[in-house]
Motif scaffolding. Structure first.
Motif, mmCIF file in Angstrom:
data_model
loop_
_atom_site.group_PDB
_atom_site.id
_atom_site.type_symbol
_atom_site.label_atom_id
_atom_site.label_comp_id
_atom_site.label_asym_id
_atom_site.label_seq_id
_atom_site.Cartn_x
_atom_site.Cartn_y
_atom_site.Cartn_z
ATOM 1 N N PRO A 1 -8.930 6.004 -19.357
ATOM 2 C CA PRO A 1 -9.712 7.241 -19.258
ATOM 3 C C PRO A 1 -10.162 7.552 -17.833
ATOM 4 N N ASN A 2 -10.171 6.558 -16.947
ATOM 5 C CA ASN A 2 -10.619 6.767 -15.574
ATOM 6 C C ASN A 2 -9.468 7.059 -14.611
ATOM 7 N N PHE A 3 -8.286 7.298 -15.153
ATOM 8 C CA PHE A 3 -7.139 7.589 -14.292
ATOM 9 C C PHE A 3 -7.428 8.812 -13.427
ATOM 10 N N SER A 4 -7.075 8.723 -12.136
ATOM 11 C CA SER A 4 -7.260 9.866 -11.230
ATOM 12 C C SER A 4 -6.061 9.979 -10.308
ATOM 13 N N LEU A 5 -5.712 11.202 -9.960
ATOM 14 C CA LEU A 5 -4.592 11.441 -9.052
ATOM 15 C C LEU A 5 -4.898 10.912 -7.654
ATOM 16 N N ALA A 6 -6.176 10.921 -7.275
ATOM 17 C CA ALA A 6 -6.541 10.412 -5.948
ATOM 18 C C ALA A 6 -6.218 8.927 -5.827
ATOM 19 N N SER A 7 -6.543 8.174 -6.866
ATOM 20 C CA SER A 7 -6.242 6.733 -6.835
ATOM 21 C C SER A 7 -4.743 6.482 -6.950
ATOM 22 N N TYR A 8 -4.090 7.246 -7.816
ATOM 23 C CA TYR A 8 -2.664 7.021 -8.024
ATOM 24 C C TYR A 8 -1.847 7.356 -6.777
ATOM 25 N N SER A 9 -2.277 8.350 -6.035
ATOM 26 C CA SER A 9 -1.532 8.730 -4.827
ATOM 27 C C SER A 9 -1.495 7.600 -3.809
ATOM 28 N N LYS A 10 -2.518 6.720 -3.829
ATOM 29 C CA LYS A 10 -2.512 5.580 -2.908
ATOM 30 C C LYS A 10 -1.402 4.592 -3.261
ATOM 31 N N ILE A 11 -1.102 4.474 -4.560
ATOM 32 C CA ILE A 11 -0.028 3.590 -4.986
ATOM 33 C C ILE A 11 1.320 4.102 -4.493
ATOM 34 N N LEU A 12 1.435 5.408 -4.340
ATOM 35 C CA LEU A 12 2.698 6.008 -3.898
ATOM 36 C C LEU A 12 2.875 5.963 -2.391
ATOM 37 N N SER A 13 1.927 5.367 -1.687
ATOM 38 C CA SER A 13 1.985 5.378 -0.225
ATOM 39 C C SER A 13 3.168 4.589 0.322
ATOM 40 N N MET A 14 3.768 3.684 -0.483
ATOM 41 C CA MET A 14 4.896 2.905 0.033
ATOM 42 C C MET A 14 6.181 3.720 0.114
ATOM 43 N N PHE A 15 6.225 4.922 -0.479
ATOM 44 C CA PHE A 15 7.418 5.759 -0.401
ATOM 45 C C PHE A 15 7.480 6.467 0.952
ATOM 46 N N LYS A 16 8.629 6.419 1.585
ATOM 47 C CA LYS A 16 8.808 7.030 2.890
ATOM 48 C C LYS A 16 8.712 8.548 2.828
ATOM 49 N N ASP A 17 9.312 9.139 1.787
ATOM 50 C CA ASP A 17 9.328 10.596 1.646
ATOM 51 C C ASP A 17 8.055 11.054 0.939
ATOM 52 N N GLN A 18 7.010 11.292 1.719
ATOM 53 C CA GLN A 18 5.737 11.687 1.130
ATOM 54 C C GLN A 18 5.743 13.123 0.618
#
Length: 715
Positions: free
Chosen positions: A682-699
């Motif tokens: 229930p506490n899922f947030s796009l702000a937190s999830y976007s940090k997980i995607l930081s390892m992708f080169k193509d932002q």
């Protein structure tokens, strides 16, 4: 329930089908077995306790001679939910006692009264218990043997409770009287039914031990000799069979070889094969060889069909190694048996002329009575290797047999007896003798691989085996991908370091713990988790640069730091060391995908899946991401769904589905997937999830994905 029943630390209440356990200052539980199948399993616990009381001691109770009585329980109180089409009654009980009943956190067979399941880190609902509470409950469920031959013990002595302190209640009676009245009531109710009412009962799915994911094992010193023997013989036989002339040839069996033909076995029964013994005068410890001509009889079992195979047969000889069966009668030896199997798979995958199915797929069949034909057709292989392990103290016997599924015949079988203390001196000699006997022609690199020492250089005797088995536990908990399992993995990894401080195993174990702590964001800081993980991986490779799993670990950690060239270099090294490894190929694909080379990544994901047809949730999750990035949305949806079939609560697969559906304009499905995400966390947030995607080169591509998730209703 009677008024005085609760004075006992453990009470099994067959009136309300509840189990009460109360140990002062340690644990207090009331478990409600609130469905027909659940009532059946509480009745099984009560049966075991009653039998122990009848014997006057806490002991293991064999089930086989009580089959008719257990069938009565199943058909009456259990609504026939104790058996299924694929498992008979005793096998079903064995599986539940082994895996479901001890699971207090998820509680698949009961409801915990007075406690509420909670969400944690997107993993799904679990009951909040301390490690002590979970251990107390799990330790009650001991067993010996397996399947039809299982013996069960409700091990109350392990938690300091005696038989006199354990009570069974029914009506106003206790213990033996209560049990007799309970059984009489079942028989009476059965007789009163003039016409049986057919009821549709949906049985609970069989509990299958989760397959470890994500690691490629390396040499196990304690039984490396056996793995080398089997590898050499298997490689020679399948390569010879592939390239030998198809025209019939006169059969001449040399002294070094024996042809063996036996009926095909299932995984539940391992018949010791013909023993191969050596006649060398100066080497009495080695098995003798007997020259013998055998005309193979027609196969007794149905052979596999090329047309029915889920995958076309590869050009190379293809092999699946089934989990070796534990013949010791001691469940504590399961880890040892599994490690024997894993080492054979690991070594065979390094032979460039073989196509070897990964352990994740073959371990899907562990504990199941499968036929060679089924394995061959489902995995798309011609050859199946199966066997058994019996270990007693420092003595070990291993049997192995190779079956050609297209003919149904055993083409090789062997049995070895050894003393564990002699293995270090004998392993290379045995390996070279076997390779010479079957005339294997290996490349220089393969010879070096067979000759290399791994962590056995740094530990001695039983310490090496204990260290390796601890390492296996770390990997098992690492693959749980949740906070509690990660904590257990860290504790065990620290034990490995204490046991074998100079072994590369120890540092690889703690390195993978740091990697998972980064993903779950439970370390001191994400950056520290990465740096500590890199430090451990580099220490492993300083000791032994040939460990593919350490290069795979570095590959992921460098990607997290956005150092893509280093990541890909480590992935390439891992694949070079382990070209037939599903996880090595998956890590390479992930490195390419993170680096913005998704089109190049896809063939490596596909190869990883072909090597592991059953597949893990992780393979399909990351494969789906690569497909989504390249615009292959329908295929991406299919991959994400396969990921969820293997782990329904994989929140990242639901995220992938939500974003992909949104990009396809399928708003209804996107919002449904988003609801699943919020159900899991229930506490899922796009702000937190976007940090997980930081390892992708193509932002920019990741920004599109975040926008699609926002459109699906996530914030």
């Amino acid at each position: 329930m009677t008024g005085n029943a609760r004075v006992h630390p453990i009470t099994i209440d067959l009136n309300q089908f509840k189990l009460h356990i109360e140990l002062k200052h340690r644990i207090e539980l009331t478990l409600h077995f609130n469905s027909p199948s659940r009532r059946f399993y509480l009745s099984v616990i009560a049966f075991v306790v009653n039998e122990m009381k009848r014997h006057g001691k806490i002991t293991s109770i064999p089930l086989e001679k009580h089959h008719d009585f257990l069938a009565l329980l199943n058909e009456t109180i259990g609504g026939s939910a104790g058996s299924s089409e694929t498992e008979n009654l005793l096998t079903r009980i064995y599986m539940k006692w082994q895996h479901a009943l001890p699971n207090l956190e998820e509680a698949p067979l009961f409801k915990v009264l007075g406690r509420k399941k909670e969400y944690e880190q997107g993993i799904g609902k679990t009951y909040p218990f301390t490690e002590t509470e979970k251990d107390i409950w799990a330790n009650l469920f001991e067993y010996k043997g397996s399947h039809e031959n299982v013996r069960l013990k409700f091990a109350i002595d392990r938690i300091g409770v005696s038989l006199d302190e354990t009570s069974i209640t029914f009506g106003d009676s206790q213990d033996a009287d209560a049990w007799d009245q309970f059984i009489s009531s079942l028989k009476r109710d059965g007789k009163e039914e003039s016409e049986p009412v057919e009821e549709t009962v949906v049985p609970e799915p069989p509990v299958v031990p989760s397959s470890p994911q994500g690691r490629k094992p390396f040499w196990l010193s304690g039984h490396r000799w056996v793995m080398l023997v089997v590898v050499g013989i298997i490689a020679a036989l399948v390569i010879w069979k592939l390239y030998s002339p198809s025209a019939p040839q006169p059969e001449v069996v040399p002294k070094e070889k024996i042809a063996v033909s036996q009926p095909e076995m299932t995984q539940t029964t391992v018949t010791p094969p013909v023993e191969v013994i050596s006649k060398e005068k100066d080497t009495p410890a080695l098995p003798e060889k007997i020259s013998k001509k055998v005309t193979p009889p027609p196969p007794d079992e149905e052979v596999a069909s090329r047309e029915k195979m889920a995958f076309p047969l590869p050009d190379l000889p293809s092999i699946a190694v089934l989990p070796f069966v534990n013949l010791s009668g001691d469940p504590k030896q399961e880890f040892f048996c599994d490690s024997v199997t894993e080492e054979i798979i690991s070594a065979l995958s390094k032979v460039q002329y073989l196509f070897v199915i990964s352990r994740q797929s073959t371990f899907f069949y562990k504990g199941k009575p499968v036929k060679v034909k089924q394995v061959s057709e489902e995995l798309g292989v011609r050859y199946v290797l199966e066997g058994g392990v019996q270990k007693s103290g420092d003595h070990i016997r291993i049997t192995a047999q190779l079956i050609d599924a297209l003919t149904g015949r055993h083409i090789w079988a062997e049995r070895y007896n050894r003393n564990l203390t002699d293995l270090f001196a004998l392993q290379d000699e045995i390996t070279l003798r076997v390779l010479t006997a079957v005339r294997v022609k290996l490349t220089d690199g393969e010879q070096a691989s067979l000759k290399q020492k791994s962590f056995d250089r740094f530990c001695k005797g039983k310490q090496t085996l204990d260290c390796y088995l601890k390492f296996m536990e770390v990997i098992r908990y690492h693959r749980g991908h949740n906070v509690e399992d990660a904590k257990v993995a860290r504790r065990i990894a620290e034990e490995v370091i204490e046991m074998c401080p100079e072994s590369p195993l120890a540092y690889l174990a703690i390195g993978w713990v740091h990697q998972m702590e980064y993903v779950l964001r439970i370390g001191r800081s994400p950056q520290e988790s990465i740096e500590k993980g890199i430090e451990m991986a580099q220490k492993v490779l300083t000791i032994d640069d040939s460990i593919a799993s350490a290069h795979g670990l570095l590959c992921l950690l460098y990607s997290y730091k956005r150092e893509y060239d280093k990541s890909i270099a480590e992935a390439e090294r891992a694949v070079a060391l382990d070209p037939g490894g599903s996880m090595a190929n998956m890590h390479y694909a992930m490195a390419l995908n993170y680096a913005g080379r998704s089109e190049e990544a896809i063939p490596f994901f596909q190869k990883a899946i072909r090597l592991d047809p059953v597949g893990t949730t992780s393979i399909y999750l990351h494969y789906g991401g690569a497909l989504r990035i390249t615009g292959r949305f329908e295929e991406a949806v299919s991959a994400y769904k396969k990921s969820l079939q293997r782990e329904p609560n994989n929140i990242f697969a639901h995220v992938g589905l939500a974003g992909t559906y949104s990009m396809m304009g399928r708003e209804k499905e996107a919002r449904a997937a988003a609801e699943e995400i919020l159900r899991l966390n229930p506490n899922f947030s796009l702000a937190s999830y976007s940090k997980i995607l930081s390892m992708f080169k193509d932002q920019l591509e990741m920004d599109k994905f975040i926008q699609a998730l926002s459109k699906a209703g996530l914030k």
